[in-house]
Design a protein around this motif. Structure first.
Motif, short mmCIF file in Angstrom:
data_model
loop_
_atom_site.label_atom_id
_atom_site.label_comp_id
_atom_site.label_asym_id
_atom_site.label_seq_id
_atom_site.Cartn_x
_atom_site.Cartn_y
_atom_site.Cartn_z
N UNK A 80 29.55 -19.53 -11.72
CA UNK A 80 29.21 -18.75 -12.92
C UNK A 80 29.76 -19.42 -14.16
N UNK A 81 28.98 -19.35 -15.24
CA UNK A 81 29.41 -19.87 -16.54
C UNK A 81 29.17 -18.78 -17.58
N UNK A 82 30.21 -18.46 -18.33
CA UNK A 82 30.10 -17.48 -19.41
C UNK A 82 30.26 -18.21 -20.74
N UNK A 83 29.39 -17.94 -21.68
CA UNK A 83 29.55 -18.43 -23.05
C UNK A 83 29.71 -17.22 -23.96
N UNK A 84 30.57 -17.36 -24.94
CA UNK A 84 30.82 -16.26 -25.87
C UNK A 84 31.43 -16.82 -27.15
N UNK A 85 31.67 -15.94 -28.09
CA UNK A 85 32.26 -16.34 -29.37
C UNK A 85 33.44 -15.41 -29.67
N UNK A 86 34.55 -16.02 -30.04
CA UNK A 86 35.73 -15.28 -30.50
C UNK A 86 35.97 -15.64 -31.96
N UNK A 87 36.08 -14.63 -32.81
CA UNK A 87 36.29 -14.88 -34.24
C UNK A 87 37.78 -14.84 -34.56
N UNK A 88 38.27 -15.93 -35.14
CA UNK A 88 39.66 -16.03 -35.59
C UNK A 88 39.64 -16.21 -37.10
N UNK A 89 40.11 -15.20 -37.81
CA UNK A 89 40.10 -15.23 -39.28
C UNK A 89 38.69 -15.55 -39.78
N UNK A 90 37.69 -14.88 -39.17
CA UNK A 90 36.27 -15.01 -39.52
C UNK A 90 35.68 -16.38 -39.19
N UNK A 91 36.44 -17.21 -38.49
CA UNK A 91 35.94 -18.51 -38.04
C UNK A 91 35.56 -18.39 -36.56
N UNK A 92 34.31 -18.72 -36.20
CA UNK A 92 33.89 -18.56 -34.81
C UNK A 92 34.42 -19.67 -33.90
N UNK A 93 34.95 -19.27 -32.77
CA UNK A 93 35.35 -20.21 -31.71
C UNK A 93 34.33 -20.03 -30.58
N UNK A 94 33.57 -21.05 -30.28
CA UNK A 94 32.58 -20.99 -29.20
C UNK A 94 33.27 -21.28 -27.88
N UNK A 95 33.23 -20.29 -26.98
CA UNK A 95 33.99 -20.37 -25.74
C UNK A 95 33.07 -20.51 -24.53
N UNK A 96 33.56 -21.20 -23.52
CA UNK A 96 32.87 -21.34 -22.25
C UNK A 96 33.88 -21.11 -21.13
N UNK A 97 33.46 -20.32 -20.12
CA UNK A 97 34.31 -20.09 -18.95
C UNK A 97 33.50 -20.36 -17.70
N UNK A 98 34.13 -20.92 -16.69
CA UNK A 98 33.47 -21.24 -15.44
C UNK A 98 34.28 -20.70 -14.27
N UNK A 99 33.55 -20.31 -13.20
CA UNK A 99 34.24 -19.75 -12.05
C UNK A 99 33.39 -19.97 -10.81
N UNK A 100 34.04 -20.34 -9.72
CA UNK A 100 33.39 -20.52 -8.43
C UNK A 100 33.73 -19.32 -7.55
N UNK A 101 32.72 -18.79 -6.84
CA UNK A 101 32.96 -17.62 -5.99
C UNK A 101 33.96 -17.92 -4.88
N UNK A 102 34.16 -19.21 -4.55
CA UNK A 102 35.13 -19.59 -3.52
C UNK A 102 36.57 -19.42 -4.01
N UNK A 103 36.75 -19.39 -5.34
CA UNK A 103 38.09 -19.31 -5.93
C UNK A 103 38.38 -17.86 -6.32
N UNK A 104 38.56 -17.03 -5.33
CA UNK A 104 38.72 -15.60 -5.59
C UNK A 104 40.09 -15.27 -6.18
N UNK A 105 41.07 -16.19 -6.05
CA UNK A 105 42.43 -15.92 -6.53
C UNK A 105 42.65 -16.37 -7.96
N UNK A 106 41.62 -16.83 -8.63
CA UNK A 106 41.77 -17.30 -10.01
C UNK A 106 40.97 -16.42 -10.96
#
Length: 776
Positions: free
Chosen positions: A487-513
């Protein structure tokens, strides 16, 4: 005699019959007559023509205007049919009559020929072998139910209508010579096996299809069979048709062949082959589903890669929903085939991933151009049920991979979809705006791209004073195969009205993370360290003043963020320009780590590095954050020759000029850089000291290998010689603060301070002290 007939008989006898609702005693019949003839007929009843029977009255009359003819003789019979008054009116029209007399606004047509011009209706140019017989009937009589007796009463031979339908409204009976019709092309006549004069009956009628739309049809019987490829055609009628007025909502005219079509030995279906006037082709399209004869029937039309078809189907699960054929009249031959073969309505849906994805229906489409230059295009259209929402997908040659998007107004159970692949992952219930699917059923790989309406409020569990982290513009991609899901998640976090483009990745085999998010600001976007610290204070419950003062005034041009959702630790990394003197700066990278302490509150730590040329110096900040100092260290694995002059020039060109550093190389493994960015202090300088443009105090320290100093003097020493290059005098208090941060103890500054200049440190019985004569 029926009462209604008795009343009409009385009016006929007195010559006062009017064909309106009052005169007929039937509003529906009066409306039919007016709709058929365009006006209320006025009759002059002929003397002594009235005849009667138990269930009818019959007479002759002259109509003042009928179908564009003045004073037309007619035969009329009124009778009782289904307990209501019924009527037949027959007339033999003049031989010179044509349809434009009755229908002056027939629409024109444009032949399908090069440079063809729009021409008046071909119905206006039909030439009849004998006069036309017109017959009005108030009721519809299907084939086999010809009203023989009533037809005889109006002087119509009932044998001519044997096994023919009499339509409610006006019917026409005429004789045309097919070969002499100027409309029909030689190719069409040849296709119909007509090579000479052939006179035949045409049965016509006006069909009122809608309130403001009527169609005039002339139909002749044929007997013709054709077999082209796997298709068999039994042609039994030729139809000429036109709208009755150019002002109809859909005016048109044309020619078609009626009959039946069958595929090999399957049951025949009714058909209509349309001939675009003047063209060299006939067109067919079915109007009802055709039983599917099995894939073997179409093997000549299947693409070569059909063996890779991803879904196993049985012939009895399918039907031909749409069949379009183009028949060339020149060969004749099938020149184009379009097939749409789909599943039955009661077809059981096929599960691909249990409880998550299923196939609701299938539509297999072939687009085939037979012949020497055979071209086959093949598509599969389908509806996938994904998490309760319908996704409209398609696949084609050669790989049969399905692609598609969520249908209009469809909703998806996001939680059901996601937790199937990641049972241990906890995401909030969100609304899915859009969903795209890529599915390779053979390889059992599935990709989902999900656009989410709202963001994700990531709760910072147990963190005192911290607020949920608002992730916006969230989308997700899932890549699933037989082994795992990524899975890959993309999102935006605003810091002082400045956008930070974020990406997160996760494998279903890594259930402990947890989810590991990384991202950065966009191009040309900046954020000051002061705004960043204020954001941290508000978001994580931290102070915005406890930071190394040596970093005051920095502005990050590229701020990167990393955090992990399980541990909920954060790392901010920013790039900036670190100014030593006006209009000259070096690259600095600052890292701020946020971690929870034992009490659950967030704490921040600072680290970083300076980049000077191609050398990277690791930074050590003072533990007293109010001190505006730092020490940066670069260590080689092996001894290297260093031109210290070039390093000083990159940090402060004015200092390099004032100190007149020679290009004499020194050998060393360790280099340190100390910087004090506090306000310029006043101090006693050596008599040889001169001023520079740098308001910041800095020094380089090198642990030099060898027995010669940078002054060129030979110095007898058995150990490495520390050498310092100082931008200005360093006082004892400064030296002590620097020494607390210097890890290479051999490069500690003298405790009493050190003057401006290039200073080798010589060791005597009292320890290391600056050489008696500093370098000029």
């Amino acid at each position: 005699m029926h009462e209604k007939l008795q009343k009409i008989k009385g009016k006929v006898a007195t010559g006062s019959l009017q064909l309106d609702a009052d005169g007929l005693g039937s509003a529906p019949l009066a409306k039919q007559l007016k709709q058929a003839f365009g006006n209320t007929l006025k009759l002059k009843i002929k003397d002594n023509s009235l005849q009667e029977g138990a269930d009818y009255i019959q007479f002759q009359a002259t109509a003042d205007s009928l179908l564009g003819i003045y004073y037309q003789n007619i035969n009329i019979v009124f009778y009782i049919y289904q307990e209501d008054i019924a009527c037949l009116i027959a007339a033999v029209l003049p031989k010179i009559w044509n349809f434009s007399w009755a229908y002056p606004d027939l629409p024109p047509y444009t032949p399908m020929m090069p440079e063809a011009k729009t021409t008046a209706s071909f119905f206006n140019r039909l030439s009849f072998v004998e006069p036309i017989q017109a017959l009005f009937s108030s009721h519809d009589f299907p084939e086999g139910h010809t009203p023989h007796g009533k037809l005889k009463l109006v002087n119509v031979n009932p044998d001519l209508y044997e096994n023919k339908r009499i339509y409610s409204g006006i019917n026409y009976l005429c004789i045309l010579d097919l070969y002499s019709l100027p409309l029909l092309s030689a190719n069409l006549l040849q296709f119909m096996n007509i090579s000479g004069s052939l006179s035949t009956y045409f049965y016509g009628h006006v069909e009122q299809q809608e309130e403001d739309h009527a169609q005039l049809q002339l139909i002749a019987d044929l007997s013709l069979e054709k077999e082209l490829d796997i298709f068999k055609f039994a042609i039994n009628q030729l139809k000429l048709y036109t709208s009755t007025s150019v002002y109809d909502i859909r005016p048109f005219s044309g020619v078609s062949l009626l009959g039946e079509i069958s595929i090999e030995d399957q049951q025949s279906q009714s058909m209509e082959l349309v001939w675009p006037i003047g063209s060299t082709s006939l067109m067919f399209q079915n109007d009802q589903s055709i039983p599917f004869p099995g894939f073997a029937t179409f093997k000549e039309y299947f693409p070569k890669d059909y063996a890779r078809f991803p879904i196993e189907l049985k012939g009895d699960e399918l039907a031909i929903h749409e069949l379009k054929l183009t028949l060339s009249l020149i060969s004749p031959a099938i020149s184009h085939i379009f097939l749409s073969i789909g599943t039955h309505e009661n077809w059981k849906r096929l599960s691909l991933i249990q409880d998550i994805i299923s196939i609701e229906n299938l539509d297999l489409q072939w687009d085939i151009t037979p012949g020497n230059n055979k071209n086959t295009q093949f598509y599969i259209l389908s509806d996938f049920n994904v998490g309760g929402g319908i996704v409209e997908v398609s696949a084609g040659l050669p790989d049969f991979v399905f692609y598609g998007d969520l249908g209009l107004y469809q909703t998806v159970n996001f939680s059901q979809l996601f937790t199937h692949f990641f049972p241990q992952a906890h995401l909030p219930e969100v609304e899915v705006l859009d969903l795209s699917v890529e599915a390779d059923i053979q390889q059992k790989t599935y990709n989902f791209e999900i656009e989410i309406a709202d963001g994700w409020e990531l709760a910072l569990q147990g963190a005192k004073g911290a607020k949920p982290l608002p992730l916006k513009n969230m989308s997700m991609q899932l890549e699933h195969d037989s082994y795992s899901t990524f899975a890959t998640i993309t999102s935006v976090l605003y810091i002082a009205e400045v956008p930070i483009k974020l990406v997160a990745m996760k494998d279903s085999q890594e259930s402990n993370k947890g989810w590991e998010f990384t991202g950065s600001t966009g191009l040309y976007q900046e954020i000051s360290i002061n705004k960043l610290l204020k954001y941290m204070a508000k978001q994580f419950g931290l102070s915005d003043s406890d930071f190394p003062q040596v970093l005051e005034g920095l502005t990050f041009s590229n701020l990167e963020l990393y955090f992990e959702t399980l541990v909920q630790a954060f790392r901010f990394t920013g790039e900036a320009q670190f100014e030593i003197e006006e209009d000259n700066a070096i690259d600095i990278t600052v890292q701020i780590d946020l971690k929870k302490n034992e009490l659950g509150a967030y704490e921040k730590t600072f680290s970083g590095f300076l980049t000077i040329g191609d050398l990277v110096f690791d930074i050590e900040f003072s533990k007293n954050l109010q001190d505006s100092i730092l020490i940066a260290t670069h260590s080689y694995l092996e001894v290297q020759k260093i031109h210290i002059q070039k390093l000083v020039e990159k940090v402060s060109p004015s200092v390099a000029k004032v100190l007149s550093i020679s290009e004499y190389p020194m050998e060393t493994k360790d280099i340190i850089l100390g910087v004090d960015r506090s306000t310029t202090h006043t101090s006693h300088r050596s008599e040889s000291a001169t001023s520079s443009d740098s308001p910041t105090t800095f020094f380089f320290g090198l642990d030099v290998v060898g027995k010669s100093s940078p002054t060129g003097q030979n110095v007898q020493a058995d150990k490495n010689i520390p050498v310092f290059i100082t931008s200005q005098e360093i006082e004892s208090t400064q030296a002590q603060k620097f020494n607390q941060l210097i890890k290479q103890r051999q490069l500690n500054l003298p405790k009493n301070g050190i003057p401006q200049g290039i200073m080798p440190m010589l060791e005597d019985s009292k320890g290391r002290e600056p050489a008696n004569q500093p370098a000029p």
